[in-house]
Design an enzyme around this catalytic site. Structure first.
Site, short mmCIF file in Angstrom:
data_model
loop_
_atom_site.label_atom_id
_atom_site.label_comp_id
_atom_site.label_asym_id
_atom_site.label_seq_id
_atom_site.Cartn_x
_atom_site.Cartn_y
_atom_site.Cartn_z
CE LYS A 22 -1.44 2.20 3.74
NZ LYS A 22 -1.60 3.48 4.71
CG ASN A 23 2.88 2.41 3.54
OD1 ASN A 23 1.80 3.35 3.54
ND2 ASN A 23 2.85 2.56 4.50
CB CYS A 117 -3.70 6.16 11.39
SG CYS A 117 -4.48 4.74 9.81
NE ARG A 122 1.08 10.48 10.03
CZ ARG A 122 0.74 9.12 9.82
NH1 ARG A 122 -1.07 8.56 9.83
NH2 ARG A 122 1.56 8.40 8.76
CG ASP A 305 3.17 1.31 9.28
OD1 ASP A 305 3.43 2.03 10.39
OD2 ASP A 305 2.54 1.96 8.44
NE ARG A 397 -6.50 5.12 6.43
CZ ARG A 397 -5.20 5.90 6.65
NH1 ARG A 397 -6.46 6.60 7.65
NH2 ARG A 397 -4.73 6.55 6.23
C1 UD1 Z 1 4.92 6.75 6.11
C2 UD1 Z 1 3.53 5.08 6.49
C3 UD1 Z 1 3.45 5.19 8.25
C4 UD1 Z 1 4.21 4.16 8.88
C5 UD1 Z 1 5.61 6.13 8.60
C6 UD1 Z 1 6.61 5.37 9.14
C7 UD1 Z 1 2.56 5.97 4.14
C8 UD1 Z 1 1.96 6.62 3.76
N1 UD1 Z 1 3.26 5.54 5.55
O1 UD1 Z 1 4.12 7.57 6.90
O2 UD1 Z 1 2.59 3.79 7.81
O3 UD1 Z 1 4.45 4.80 9.64
O4 UD1 Z 1 6.02 5.95 7.47
O5 UD1 Z 1 7.28 4.15 8.58
O6 UD1 Z 1 3.89 5.61 3.33
N2 UD1 Z 1 7.61 13.90 11.23
C9 UD1 Z 1 8.20 15.16 10.76
N3 UD1 Z 1 8.16 16.07 10.05
C10 UD1 Z 1 7.71 15.74 8.89
C11 UD1 Z 1 7.82 14.03 8.42
C12 UD1 Z 1 7.24 13.29 9.40
O7 UD1 Z 1 8.57 15.64 12.80
O8 UD1 Z 1 7.46 16.75 8.05
C13 UD1 Z 1 8.10 12.75 12.10
C14 UD1 Z 1 7.06 11.64 12.12
O9 UD1 Z 1 5.96 12.54 13.18
C15 UD1 Z 1 7.50 10.34 12.74
C16 UD1 Z 1 8.44 10.05 11.68
O10 UD1 Z 1 9.38 11.88 11.40
O11 UD1 Z 1 7.64 10.81 13.75
C17 UD1 Z 1 7.95 9.43 10.64
O12 UD1 Z 1 7.54 9.82 9.97
P1 UD1 Z 1 7.42 9.33 8.80
O13 UD1 Z 1 8.59 8.59 8.85
O14 UD1 Z 1 7.87 11.03 8.42
O15 UD1 Z 1 6.02 8.44 7.79
P2 UD1 Z 1 4.91 9.21 7.03
O16 UD1 Z 1 5.52 9.33 5.81
O17 UD1 Z 1 3.58 9.65 7.27
#
Ligand code: UD1
Length: 430
Positions: A22-23, A117, A122, A305, A397
């Site tokens: 999915k991701n 979620c 986030r 995850d 989802r």
């Molecule tokens: C993606 C995955 C999600 C998974 C996560 C971590 C998708 C659609 N979702 O989510 O299933 O749980 O990776 O493997 O692919 N952060 C910041 N600033 C930012 C972006 C992130 O501080 O601009 C922090 C987040 O709060 C979190 C960490 O970085 O603590 C990791 O987040 P991130 O890897 O970005 O997660 P997602 O891409 O949202």
């Protein structure tokens, strides 16, 4: 309202095929609109998040033709609108990938702030920092991100937190920026590599995906491709833990075992046998699991995850286990739901101390998010008696035909939408 109803207690036994990731699919579908040629995407999972994203790109003018359940043709040549507004798009996290894709291709994007979620705050500051470094003006207005660049250019970008989303998003925009971009401290997840491979198959020039520095040389245009998405490591891991928690024997097929190493190694640590084949892993749990400690980390560490799934298995294991969630702050709430089933856990900040119990008992619980919901399904399968799970829309989802796949392994699980149907299930399985 649909619910899963489960009569637990059957060990899962048999073989199950894993769907596309999915991701990875979410990044790839967004990136597919970056060319005016037609792109074929195969091994697409048929889940709510990918379907919402497809509907959103269709709404801005892309042609989307589903040729089979798992293959889609996308043509982005007629995109008329860089403003994405779809009634559901706010609910999915990956809507943010449309910022990178549209900004790269059209140098402009307007996308509502993402939902997804509720597992923590986030933020997307790192994504925006990257776009700004590449010369884009980025503003938040009326709940949407507006990004625009007169001259989108390469940049040296350091991510102070390892972020999957920021890595993929910046990489997409950089593919069509002028000059060279390097992203340091980037995410190394298999889906980052898959999106990079997809973009490269369209003519992008990305090197280093899978390491912590990605280098991109911008190109003027991208072209047609045919691409098959990698298997979903989280879906695979979920079935592996379902096998473990029910003391079953399951062959999980159509996987890349290398992507599952963190999961396999924890399963072995808690007493399962894990056998690796070229494109399958077999998990056998012949005896009661034993407790362990686990901390979530970016890939290749133990995935966040997969944290609720191991949490459920550890709730049934002998001894005390410590689970530390280091990526998202809100990801231990499923333990409150599990407590209704007899789980014992003490949560302090981002750490849960879990005391294993001999058995869980069925109860009515709520899926709080996608992976928490999947973990409660595992709990229901292992528990004695009937479990009903509310809000299964979260689970849908990201899991394709979850109930069907589980039934094929001997689970007694159905989707019901009324008390009458639930009673029928109880009588039938009793
Ligand atoms: C993606 C995955 C999600 C998974 C996560 C971590 C998708 C659609 N979702 O989510 O299933 O749980 O990776 O493997 O692919 N952060 C910041 N600033 C930012 C972006 C992130 O501080 O601009 C922090 C987040 O709060 C979190 C960490 O970085 O603590 C990791 O987040 P991130 O890897 O970005 O997660 P997602 O891409 O949202």
């Amino acid at each position: 309202m649909d619910q899963y109803i489960i009569r637990g207690g059957n060990p899962l036994v048999g073989e199950v095929d894993i769907s596309g990731a999915k991701n990875a699919a979410l990044g790839i579908l967004a990136a597919a609109i970056m060319t005016d040629d037609t792109v074929l995407v195969e091994n697409l999972p048929d889940v709510r998040d990918t379907n919402v994203l497809l509907a959103a790109i269709e709404e801005i003018g892309a042609k989307v033709e589903r040729i089979t359940r798992h293959a889609v043709l996308i043509n982005g040549s007629k995109i008329s609108d860089i403003c994405v507004e779809n009634e559901y798009i706010r609910q999915i996290r990956a809507s943010y990938y449309l910022i990178g894709a549209l900004l790269g291709k059209y140098k402009r994007a307007e996308v509502p702030l993402p939902g997804g979620c509720n597992i923590g705050s986030r933020p997307i500051d790192l994504h925006l920092k990257g776009f700004r470094a590449m010369g884009a003006k980025v503003e938040l207005r009326h709940g949407s991100i507006f990004a625009e660049a007169e001259h989108l250019h390469g940049a040296h970008i350091f991510l102070d937190t390892v972020s999957v989303g920021a890595t993929i998003n910046i990489m997409m925009a950089a593919c069509m920026a002028e000059g060279n971009t390097s992203i340091e401290n980037c995410a190394r997840e298999p889906h980052v590599v898959d999106v990079a491979n997809f973009l490269n198959s369209m003519g992008a020039n990305i090197k280093g995906a899978g390491t912590d520095v990605i280098r991109i040389r911008g190109v003027e245009r991208l072209h047609a491709t045919e691409y098959s998405i990698i298997p979903d490591q989280i879906e695979a891991g979920t079935f592996m833990f379902a096998a473990a928690a029910t003391r079953g024997d399951v062959m999980v097929r159509n996987v890349i075992p290398k992507h599952l190493e963190a999961t396999s190694s924890k399963l072995m640590e808690i007493g399962c046998e894990v056998e690796e084949f070229d494109s399958a892993v077999r998990v056998v749990a012949a005896r009661r699991l034993s407790g362990t400690n686990v901390k979530t980390l970016p890939y290749p560490g133990y995935p966040t995850d997969m944290q609720p799934q191991i949490g459920v298995a550890l709730s049934l294991a002998q001894g005390t286990s410590i689970v530390t969630e280091s990526i998202f702050e809100n990801r231990l709430k499923y333990l409150d739901e599990l407590a209704r089933m007899g789980g014992i856990a003490k949560v302090e900040g981002n750490t849960a101390i879990i005391t294993g119990v001999e058995k869980l008992t069925g109860a009515r619980v709520q899926a709080l998010d996608l992976r928490a919901g999947a973990a409660l399904v595992i709990a229901g399968l292992a528990a004695e008696g009937i479990t009903t799970i509310d809000d299964i829309k979260f689970i849908q989802r990201g899991y394709e035909t979850f109930d069907e796949k589980l039934r094929s392994l001997g689970a007694e699980i159905e989707i019901v939408s009324s008390e009458k149907q639930a009673q029928k299930f109880i009588l039938k399985t009793g």
